[in-house]
Design a protein around this motif. Sequence first.
Motif, PDB file in Angstrom:
ATOM      1  N   GLY A 380      -6.835  45.493  -0.992  1.00 41.26           N
ATOM      2  CA  GLY A 380      -6.715  44.048  -0.778  1.00 41.26           C
ATOM      3  C   GLY A 380      -5.660  43.745   0.272  1.00 41.26           C
ATOM      4  N   LEU A 381      -4.530  44.416   0.157  1.00 35.21           N
ATOM      5  CA  LEU A 381      -3.454  44.163   1.116  1.00 35.21           C
ATOM      6  C   LEU A 381      -3.836  44.682   2.505  1.00 35.21           C
ATOM      7  CD1 LEU A 381      -0.702  43.142   1.840  1.00 35.21           C
ATOM      8  CD2 LEU A 381       0.314  45.231   0.907  1.00 35.21           C
ATOM      9  N   ARG A 382      -4.495  45.825   2.533  1.00 38.39           N
ATOM     10  CA  ARG A 382      -4.917  46.373   3.833  1.00 38.39           C
ATOM     11  C   ARG A 382      -5.847  45.370   4.547  1.00 38.39           C
ATOM     12  NH1 ARG A 382      -5.432  51.655   5.944  1.00 38.39           N
ATOM     13  NH2 ARG A 382      -6.999  51.726   7.582  1.00 38.39           N
ATOM     14  N   ARG A 383      -6.799  44.824   3.789  1.00 34.29           N
ATOM     15  CA  ARG A 383      -7.735  43.866   4.381  1.00 34.29           C
ATOM     16  C   ARG A 383      -7.021  42.560   4.750  1.00 34.29           C
ATOM     17  NH1 ARG A 383     -11.151  47.077   0.964  1.00 34.29           N
ATOM     18  NH2 ARG A 383     -10.639  46.026  -0.982  1.00 34.29           N
ATOM     19  N   ALA A 384      -6.067  42.164   3.901  1.00 39.32           N
ATOM     20  CA  ALA A 384      -5.317  40.927   4.188  1.00 39.32           C
ATOM     21  C   ALA A 384      -4.531  41.078   5.486  1.00 39.32           C
ATOM     22  CB  ALA A 384      -4.373  40.606   3.029  1.00 39.32           C
ATOM     23  N   ARG A 385      -3.913  42.236   5.676  1.00 40.00           N
ATOM     24  CA  ARG A 385      -3.150  42.460   6.909  1.00 40.00           C
ATOM     25  C   ARG A 385      -4.080  42.396   8.122  1.00 40.00           C
ATOM     26  NH1 ARG A 385       1.741  46.324   6.211  1.00 40.00           N
ATOM     27  NH2 ARG A 385       0.919  47.270   8.106  1.00 40.00           N
ATOM     28  N   ALA A 386      -5.282  42.969   7.977  1.00 44.87           N
ATOM     29  CA  ALA A 386      -6.231  42.959   9.090  1.00 44.87           C
ATOM     30  C   ALA A 386      -6.684  41.521   9.383  1.00 44.87           C
ATOM     31  CB  ALA A 386      -7.431  43.839   8.753  1.00 44.87           C
ATOM     32  N   ALA A 387      -7.009  40.783   8.319  1.00 53.13           N
ATOM     33  CA  ALA A 387      -7.483  39.406   8.513  1.00 53.13           C
ATOM     34  C   ALA A 387      -6.379  38.542   9.115  1.00 53.13           C
ATOM     35  CB  ALA A 387      -7.945  38.827   7.176  1.00 53.13           C
ATOM     36  N   THR A 388      -5.156  38.743   8.644  1.00 50.95           N
ATOM     37  CA  THR A 388      -4.052  37.932   9.160  1.00 50.95           C
ATOM     38  C   THR A 388      -3.814  38.221  10.637  1.00 50.95           C
ATOM     39  OG1 THR A 388      -3.000  37.941   6.997  1.00 50.95           O
ATOM     40  CG2 THR A 388      -1.614  37.370   8.870  1.00 50.95           C
ATOM     41  N   GLU A 480       6.650  50.024   8.907  1.00 49.04           N
ATOM     42  CA  GLU A 480       5.238  49.807   8.555  1.00 49.04           C
ATOM     43  C   GLU A 480       5.061  48.657   7.561  1.00 49.04           C
ATOM     44  OE1 GLU A 480       2.832  51.752   9.907  1.00 49.04           O
ATOM     45  OE2 GLU A 480       4.461  52.689  11.021  1.00 49.04           O
ATOM     46  N   SER A 481       6.138  48.031   7.148  1.00 51.88           N
ATOM     47  CA  SER A 481       6.014  47.038   6.072  1.00 51.88           C
ATOM     48  C   SER A 481       5.252  45.809   6.552  1.00 51.88           C
ATOM     49  CB  SER A 481       7.389  46.625   5.545  1.00 51.88           C
ATOM     50  OG  SER A 481       8.064  45.850   6.513  1.00 51.88           O
ATOM     51  N   THR A 482       4.737  45.077   5.581  1.00 53.34           N
ATOM     52  CA  THR A 482       4.007  43.858   5.929  1.00 53.34           C
ATOM     53  C   THR A 482       4.946  42.854   6.589  1.00 53.34           C
ATOM     54  OG1 THR A 482       2.464  44.280   4.133  1.00 53.34           O
ATOM     55  CG2 THR A 482       2.539  42.026   4.964  1.00 53.34           C
ATOM     56  N   LEU A 483       6.176  42.773   6.108  1.00 50.41           N
ATOM     57  CA  LEU A 483       7.137  41.852   6.719  1.00 50.41           C
ATOM     58  C   LEU A 483       7.325  42.190   8.200  1.00 50.41           C
ATOM     59  CD1 LEU A 483       9.223  39.598   6.582  1.00 50.41           C
ATOM     60  CD2 LEU A 483      10.893  41.261   5.728  1.00 50.41           C
ATOM     61  N   ASN A 484       7.485  43.467   8.496  1.00 49.14           N
ATOM     62  CA  ASN A 484       7.702  43.820   9.905  1.00 49.14           C
ATOM     63  C   ASN A 484       6.432  43.671  10.737  1.00 49.14           C
ATOM     64  OD1 ASN A 484      10.467  44.183  10.096  1.00 49.14           O
ATOM     65  ND2 ASN A 484      10.331  46.143   9.012  1.00 49.14           N
ATOM     66  N   LEU A 485       5.270  43.793  10.112  1.00 43.52           N
ATOM     67  CA  LEU A 485       4.021  43.514  10.830  1.00 43.52           C
ATOM     68  C   LEU A 485       3.977  42.034  11.230  1.00 43.52           C
ATOM     69  CD1 LEU A 485       1.113  44.261  11.756  1.00 43.52           C
ATOM     70  CD2 LEU A 485       0.355  43.626   9.454  1.00 43.52           C
ATOM     71  N   LEU A 534     -11.819  53.314  20.640  1.00 40.18           N
ATOM     72  CA  LEU A 534     -11.343  52.342  21.621  1.00 40.18           C
ATOM     73  C   LEU A 534     -11.388  52.925  23.017  1.00 40.18           C
ATOM     74  CD1 LEU A 534      -8.018  50.874  20.228  1.00 40.18           C
ATOM     75  CD2 LEU A 534     -10.131  49.643  20.684  1.00 40.18           C
ATOM     76  N   GLY A 535     -11.431  52.034  24.025  1.00 42.75           N
ATOM     77  CA  GLY A 535     -11.201  52.481  25.392  1.00 42.75           C
ATOM     78  C   GLY A 535      -9.712  52.700  25.594  1.00 42.75           C
ATOM     79  N   GLU A 536      -9.330  52.889  26.868  1.00 43.09           N
ATOM     80  CA  GLU A 536      -7.905  53.102  27.114  1.00 43.09           C
ATOM     81  C   GLU A 536      -7.202  51.773  27.203  1.00 43.09           C
ATOM     82  OE1 GLU A 536      -7.574  55.486  30.642  1.00 43.09           O
ATOM     83  OE2 GLU A 536      -8.968  56.920  29.740  1.00 43.09           O
ATOM     84  N   GLY A 537      -6.157  51.622  26.497  1.00 47.31           N
ATOM     85  CA  GLY A 537      -5.388  50.381  26.528  1.00 47.31           C
ATOM     86  C   GLY A 537      -4.084  50.616  25.816  1.00 47.31           C
ATOM     87  N   ARG A 538      -3.205  49.622  25.898  1.00 49.89           N
ATOM     88  CA  ARG A 538      -1.925  49.782  25.209  1.00 49.89           C
ATOM     89  C   ARG A 538      -1.978  48.977  23.925  1.00 49.89           C
ATOM     90  NH1 ARG A 538       3.533  48.039  25.115  1.00 49.89           N
ATOM     91  NH2 ARG A 538       3.048  46.060  26.142  1.00 49.89           N
ATOM     92  N   VAL A 539      -1.909  49.654  22.813  1.00 45.55           N
ATOM     93  CA  VAL A 539      -1.906  48.947  21.530  1.00 45.55           C
ATOM     94  C   VAL A 539      -0.519  48.339  21.350  1.00 45.55           C
ATOM     95  CG1 VAL A 539      -2.018  49.260  19.037  1.00 45.55           C
ATOM     96  CG2 VAL A 539      -3.630  50.457  20.519  1.00 45.55           C
ATOM     97  N   VAL A 540      -0.462  47.013  21.187  1.00 44.09           N
ATOM     98  CA  VAL A 540       0.858  46.391  21.039  1.00 44.09           C
ATOM     99  C   VAL A 540       1.206  46.143  19.577  1.00 44.09           C
ATOM    100  CG1 VAL A 540       1.053  45.415  23.349  1.00 44.09           C
ATOM    101  CG2 VAL A 540      -0.126  44.114  21.574  1.00 44.09           C
ATOM    102  N   VAL A 541       0.204  45.956  18.748  1.00 45.08           N
ATOM    103  CA  VAL A 541       0.467  45.838  17.309  1.00 45.08           C
ATOM    104  C   VAL A 541      -0.829  46.177  16.569  1.00 45.08           C
ATOM    105  CG1 VAL A 541       0.024  43.340  17.221  1.00 45.08           C
ATOM    106  CG2 VAL A 541       1.477  44.362  15.481  1.00 45.08           C
ATOM    107  N   ALA A 542      -0.683  46.780  15.419  1.00 45.53           N
ATOM    108  CA  ALA A 542      -1.860  47.170  14.635  1.00 45.53           C
ATOM    109  C   ALA A 542      -1.556  46.984  13.160  1.00 45.53           C
ATOM    110  CB  ALA A 542      -2.218  48.628  14.921  1.00 45.53           C
ATOM    111  N   SER A 543      -2.554  46.548  12.410  1.00 44.10           N
ATOM    112  CA  SER A 543      -2.313  46.320  10.981  1.00 44.10           C
ATOM    113  C   SER A 543      -2.333  47.625  10.198  1.00 44.10           C
ATOM    114  CB  SER A 543      -3.335  45.332  10.416  1.00 44.10           C
ATOM    115  OG  SER A 543      -4.619  45.908  10.378  1.00 44.10           O
ATOM    116  N   ALA A 544      -2.880  48.696  10.807  1.00 43.90           N
ATOM    117  CA  ALA A 544      -2.853  50.037  10.191  1.00 43.90           C
ATOM    118  C   ALA A 544      -2.826  51.030  11.345  1.00 43.90           C
ATOM    119  CB  ALA A 544      -4.096  50.249   9.329  1.00 43.90           C
TER     120      ALA A 544
END
Length: 570
Positions: A380-388, A480-485, A534-544
């Motif tokens: 649930g939290l994993r999906r919530a982080r992705a949706a947020t 990796e915490s939700t707060l820091n995300l 993914l193609g090549e790019g710079r990931v700046v933030v990810a939920s997982a």
Amino acid sequence: MTSTADAAAPGDVAPSATWWRQALVYQIYPRSFADSGGDGLGDLPGITSRVGYLAELGVDAVWLSPFYPSALADGGYDVDDYRDVDPRLGTLDDFDRLVCALHAAGIRLVVDIVPNHTSNRHEWFREALAAGPGTPARERYIFRDGSGPDGATPPSDWVSLFGGPAWERVPDGQWYLHHFAVEQPDLNWANAQVRADFLDTLRFWSDRGVDGFRVDVAHMLTKDLSEPLPSQTELDAMPVDGLHPTRDRDDVHEVYAEWRTLLNSYDTPRAAVAEAWVDPGRVSRYAHPTSLGQAFNFDLLLADFDAAQFRQVITDSLALAARSGSSSTWVLSNHDVVRHATRYGLPAPGRLPDGLPADRHGRQWLLSGGPESALDRTGGLRRARAATLLMLALPGSAYLYQGEELGLHEVADITPEQRQDPTFVRSAGVDVGRDGCRVPLPWDAEAPGYGFGAPREQVHLPQPEWFAEHAVSAQEGDPESTLNLYRAALRLRRRLQTDEELEWVETGRDDVLHFTRPGGWHVVTNFGTDPYPLGEGRVVVASAPLEGTAVAGESTVWLTGLNRSPGPAR
Ligand code: NOJ
């Protein structure tokens, strides 16, 4: 008119008439945010003491749910006095200090205004009861005689939105209408005094430096109660086309046009956002610049964690916002619904004929005692982080609800004696109510009451033991915490929100959404479980964390500099 307070506006919020269009608004339920007085109830000085936290989180504005004097028959949405602070929460001076502290931190303030009903302790209602039938004091509310012998039958069989009859009898035999709790008599918006008084209230808070208003039940103020009143069945069957007797009437916008004139008379026009549960096709009326200017859009909150549903909601919402010239709003959690980490952790609900999920807000789960076995907390939290993270990248303004940045789940373990929400009692236990998302926040895993401000046994709603692992103190040092995300995403979001444009990129997969925003931002959400290359790019933030160069299942990434389309086929 420009108020003196406006001219001397405290702090550092730069003047902007359109700040709200893409703002990140953080909702505070004041009685459960932070308690400076140690009595178990959150208060305004408690909020002031946490302005540093809000600034670090990166919010643009705070929306305060009602902090007015109230007997708490409905969590403060039963207002005794619209121009004061509940003494248990502080004073007007405390309010002024809060405004100064927020503004000094560059954060704006939106306050809740509750115009459909007062509390039954409001001086007008007490006056109405004392003055008796046929008096001007009764005209401010909706009083009627009953029918049958001695007028003992209510004027209609209408049902309150909290359950039970919508009419209540007073000792002299008349009945008054209340669409919510019995302690919340509906005001009569055909009454000139009611209209004038709310303009004074808007002026009162605007003069104190408030930047905007969240308008409670904005769609129900005006009513056509010509006799004979329809039955509840007839009422339910009537089209909601602007002339419905009790809902979403076109003439409510005459009220808001007056409000808008007042709000625009300030040097920085005051913003307003409507809580209007209306047909999506009619939301733009509330969001129009001649009305309140913005309206909540709850469609994302009603959607499952599902790519097709999200895409549909996003496409439709942006089109609707464009129709009114407003911006869209996005909400996944608030003080009225089961927290989204929990909703997404419950088995996928069945669908009703109208397409809505059968267990709209996880209420059935709560009602069945909130069994732990049915809840996938981690998923649930994993999906919530992705949706947020997806929501935060959308054009428009995003509303967060306190505690979601800590990844909090709904608290199911609240005994009937501890429950406060009137829906629990009024529905005779059919609806468990909304207390589970209103439990006081955990700030410090080690402190009594998790640092809320009072020992756990005094905190006004019970904090479960699992709150410790979600406490701010437990998350600060964990990258990796939700707060820091949330912190990272909110910081980046300020750079991402430029032009309010979004373009879809086809992904070749039904369970993956990809869109771009101006400035070279890419946002990819994988709603499925198979990784998405993914193609090549710079990931700046990810939920997982990424799986190699692939977006992991049930996660979202933001990228820049993507130089070829991502996709599974390469
Ligand atoms: C909507 C508010 O969000 C809710 O909490 C309240 O109970 C009703 N309006 C009635 O004021």
